[in-house]
Scaffold this motif. Sequence first.
Motif, mmCIF file in Angstrom:
data_model
loop_
_atom_site.group_PDB
_atom_site.id
_atom_site.type_symbol
_atom_site.label_atom_id
_atom_site.label_comp_id
_atom_site.label_asym_id
_atom_site.label_seq_id
_atom_site.Cartn_x
_atom_site.Cartn_y
_atom_site.Cartn_z
ATOM 1 N N UNK A 1 0.728 -1.071 0.112
ATOM 2 C CA UNK A 1 0.201 0.093 -0.114
ATOM 3 C C UNK A 1 0.810 1.175 -0.289
ATOM 4 N N UNK A 2 2.410 0.791 -0.240
ATOM 5 C CA UNK A 2 2.445 1.871 0.374
ATOM 6 C C UNK A 2 3.191 2.324 -1.251
ATOM 7 N N UNK A 3 2.859 4.255 -1.713
ATOM 8 C CA UNK A 3 4.173 4.410 -2.848
ATOM 9 C C UNK A 3 5.351 4.341 -2.978
ATOM 10 N N UNK A 4 5.880 4.277 -3.528
ATOM 11 C CA UNK A 4 7.590 4.420 -3.768
ATOM 12 C C UNK A 4 7.333 5.743 -4.847
ATOM 13 N N UNK A 5 8.855 6.236 -4.775
ATOM 14 C CA UNK A 5 9.445 6.840 -6.218
ATOM 15 C C UNK A 5 10.682 6.301 -6.452
ATOM 16 N N UNK A 6 10.589 6.311 -7.701
ATOM 17 C CA UNK A 6 12.207 5.115 -8.752
ATOM 18 C C UNK A 6 13.358 5.627 -7.363
ATOM 19 N N UNK A 7 14.144 4.968 -7.385
ATOM 20 C CA UNK A 7 15.444 5.032 -6.609
ATOM 21 C C UNK A 7 14.943 4.644 -5.242
ATOM 22 N N UNK A 8 13.851 4.687 -4.805
ATOM 23 C CA UNK A 8 13.511 4.820 -3.366
ATOM 24 C C UNK A 8 14.031 2.605 -2.670
ATOM 25 N N UNK A 9 14.939 3.154 -1.904
ATOM 26 C CA UNK A 9 15.098 1.258 -1.264
ATOM 27 C C UNK A 9 13.796 0.250 -0.590
ATOM 28 N N UNK A 10 13.556 -0.666 -1.416
ATOM 29 C CA UNK A 10 12.315 -1.237 -1.320
ATOM 30 C C UNK A 10 13.339 -2.545 0.245
ATOM 31 N N UNK A 11 14.404 -3.129 0.104
ATOM 32 C CA UNK A 11 14.656 -3.602 1.297
ATOM 33 C C UNK A 11 16.880 -4.066 0.778
ATOM 34 N N UNK A 12 17.110 -4.474 1.626
ATOM 35 C CA UNK A 12 19.153 -4.664 1.397
ATOM 36 C C UNK A 12 18.980 -6.558 0.887
ATOM 37 N N UNK A 13 19.461 -6.189 0.284
ATOM 38 C CA UNK A 13 20.485 -7.586 -0.105
ATOM 39 C C UNK A 13 21.313 -8.073 0.481
ATOM 40 N N UNK A 14 21.738 -8.799 1.579
ATOM 41 C CA UNK A 14 23.343 -9.015 2.027
ATOM 42 C C UNK A 14 23.364 -10.676 1.254
ATOM 43 N N UNK A 15 25.173 -10.202 0.780
ATOM 44 C CA UNK A 15 25.885 -11.347 -0.065
ATOM 45 C C UNK A 15 26.980 -10.232 -0.231
ATOM 46 N N UNK A 16 27.584 -11.541 1.001
ATOM 47 C CA UNK A 16 29.445 -11.645 1.214
ATOM 48 C C UNK A 16 29.675 -10.783 2.690
#
Length: 162
Positions: A112-127
């Motif tokens: 339901x959130x409005x997001x703008x282009x480039x806004x962080x959706x989540x973080x993925x941790x890799x290495x």
Amino acid sequence: MNINEIKDLMAQFDQSSLREFSYKNQSDELSFSKNEGKAPAPAVSAAPIVAPLQAASAPVLEPAPQAAPSVVSEVASDAPAPAAEGDVVESPLVGVAYLAAGPDKPPFVTVGDQVKKGQTLMIIEAMKVMNEVPAPKDGLVTEILVQNEEMVEFGKGLVRIK
């Protein structure tokens, strides 16, 4: 299985000569693959995998949920995905998805959130590197397809934006 054990398995798999690895117990199931494409894990011989991937990659994706009946509950939670509207934002890498900046922090986005282009959706941790997943466009979050601290593979749907 905690996140450190998963990271350790990922590192060991990355340094090994194995092409695929699967682990399952009562509460966890992990699958790692260095193969290109999204071939089902149960296939052992390389020749049958290559031919279907080149012929048609879409049908190869469909048998995977049937090959792992022990994860029916997880697959069932992904089943409503086509009913929701919008474009799927896919994982750009393999890693652990975090929906918030910390355990005591609010999630980056909710349905339901409005997001703008480039806004962080989540973080993925890799290495041990935290990689932000940005919104590819302005829109409305209609569905979040992963859970916090879930292992995600390259190309897995993360969020649906309309």
